[in-house]
Design a protein around this motif. Structure first.
Motif, mmCIF file in Angstrom:
data_model
loop_
_atom_site.group_PDB
_atom_site.id
_atom_site.type_symbol
_atom_site.label_atom_id
_atom_site.label_comp_id
_atom_site.label_asym_id
_atom_site.label_seq_id
_atom_site.Cartn_x
_atom_site.Cartn_y
_atom_site.Cartn_z
ATOM 1 N N TYR A 178 0.830 -1.199 0.000
ATOM 2 C CA TYR A 178 0.000 0.000 0.000
ATOM 3 C C TYR A 178 0.862 1.245 0.000
ATOM 4 O O TYR A 178 2.005 1.219 0.437
ATOM 5 C CB TYR A 178 -0.916 0.017 1.229
ATOM 6 N N ILE A 179 0.280 2.330 -0.490
ATOM 7 C CA ILE A 179 0.955 3.623 -0.495
ATOM 8 C C ILE A 179 -0.060 4.684 -0.068
ATOM 9 O O ILE A 179 -1.259 4.558 -0.364
ATOM 10 C CB ILE A 179 1.554 3.948 -1.886
ATOM 11 N N GLN A 180 0.424 5.712 0.613
ATOM 12 C CA GLN A 180 -0.464 6.793 1.018
ATOM 13 C C GLN A 180 -0.971 7.537 -0.215
ATOM 14 O O GLN A 180 -0.229 7.734 -1.185
ATOM 15 C CB GLN A 180 0.263 7.774 1.937
ATOM 16 N N ILE A 181 -2.212 7.960 -0.146
ATOM 17 C CA ILE A 181 -2.821 8.643 -1.288
ATOM 18 C C ILE A 181 -2.059 9.921 -1.633
ATOM 19 O O ILE A 181 -1.788 10.191 -2.807
ATOM 20 C CB ILE A 181 -4.309 8.944 -1.017
ATOM 21 N N THR A 182 -1.676 10.696 -0.624
ATOM 22 C CA THR A 182 -0.963 11.955 -0.880
ATOM 23 C C THR A 182 0.363 11.697 -1.582
ATOM 24 O O THR A 182 0.703 12.383 -2.550
ATOM 25 C CB THR A 182 -0.717 12.713 0.441
ATOM 26 N N THR A 183 1.105 10.710 -1.131
ATOM 27 C CA THR A 183 2.387 10.369 -1.746
ATOM 28 C C THR A 183 2.188 9.936 -3.186
ATOM 29 O O THR A 183 2.915 10.378 -4.083
ATOM 30 C CB THR A 183 3.078 9.244 -0.945
ATOM 31 N N TYR A 184 1.192 9.089 -3.407
ATOM 32 C CA TYR A 184 0.915 8.612 -4.766
ATOM 33 C C TYR A 184 0.535 9.773 -5.684
ATOM 34 O O TYR A 184 1.033 9.863 -6.815
ATOM 35 C CB TYR A 184 -0.205 7.568 -4.734
ATOM 36 N N CYS A 185 -0.309 10.664 -5.211
ATOM 37 C CA CYS A 185 -0.762 11.793 -6.031
ATOM 38 C C CYS A 185 0.385 12.746 -6.357
ATOM 39 O O CYS A 185 0.445 13.287 -7.460
ATOM 40 C CB CYS A 185 -1.898 12.532 -5.332
ATOM 41 N N LYS A 223 1.217 13.063 -10.129
ATOM 42 C CA LYS A 223 0.550 14.311 -10.496
ATOM 43 C C LYS A 223 -0.930 14.098 -10.830
ATOM 44 O O LYS A 223 -1.490 14.745 -11.703
ATOM 45 C CB LYS A 223 1.281 14.999 -11.647
ATOM 46 N N ILE A 224 -1.527 13.144 -10.152
ATOM 47 C CA ILE A 224 -2.958 12.892 -10.257
ATOM 48 C C ILE A 224 -3.636 13.598 -9.096
ATOM 49 O O ILE A 224 -3.194 13.498 -7.958
ATOM 50 C CB ILE A 224 -3.267 11.381 -10.249
#
Length: 96
Positions: A6-13, A17-18
């Protein structure tokens, strides 16, 4: 049961750049699942290619969430039909 990273949503975004709102909208439509965790929700590594595919549909083709939902449903049905066709071909080979 498969183990998923899993990855944190903020980190992924930030990395992709989504927009975070887009990811949240996908979750609201039931297109992805978000794991509730402190301090921040997480998304599965397995969902990342799907998120990126749906983001491209939205950004490049201007397809709204309802359209993405329909396309996702049709794609999953086609994949299931392809699997079934493959199994039936294998069974048919036994009788030839």
């Amino acid at each position: 049961m498969e183990q998923s990273n899993y990855i944190q949503i903020t980190t992924y975004c930030k990395k992709t750049k989504i927009d975070r709102d887009f990811v949240q909208a996908l979750e609201q439509y039931g297109l992805i699942s978000v794991k509730v965790s402190e301090p921040e929700p997480l998304i599965a590594e397995d969902d990342m290619p799907e998120i990126e595919r749906m983001f491209r549909l939205h950004k490049e083709l201007g397809i709204n969430m309802e359209g993405i939902d329909v396309l996702n449903h049709v794609l999953k049905r086609m994949q299931a039909m392809e699997k079934e066709l493959f199994k039936l071909k294998k069974r048919l080979e036994l009788y030839e």
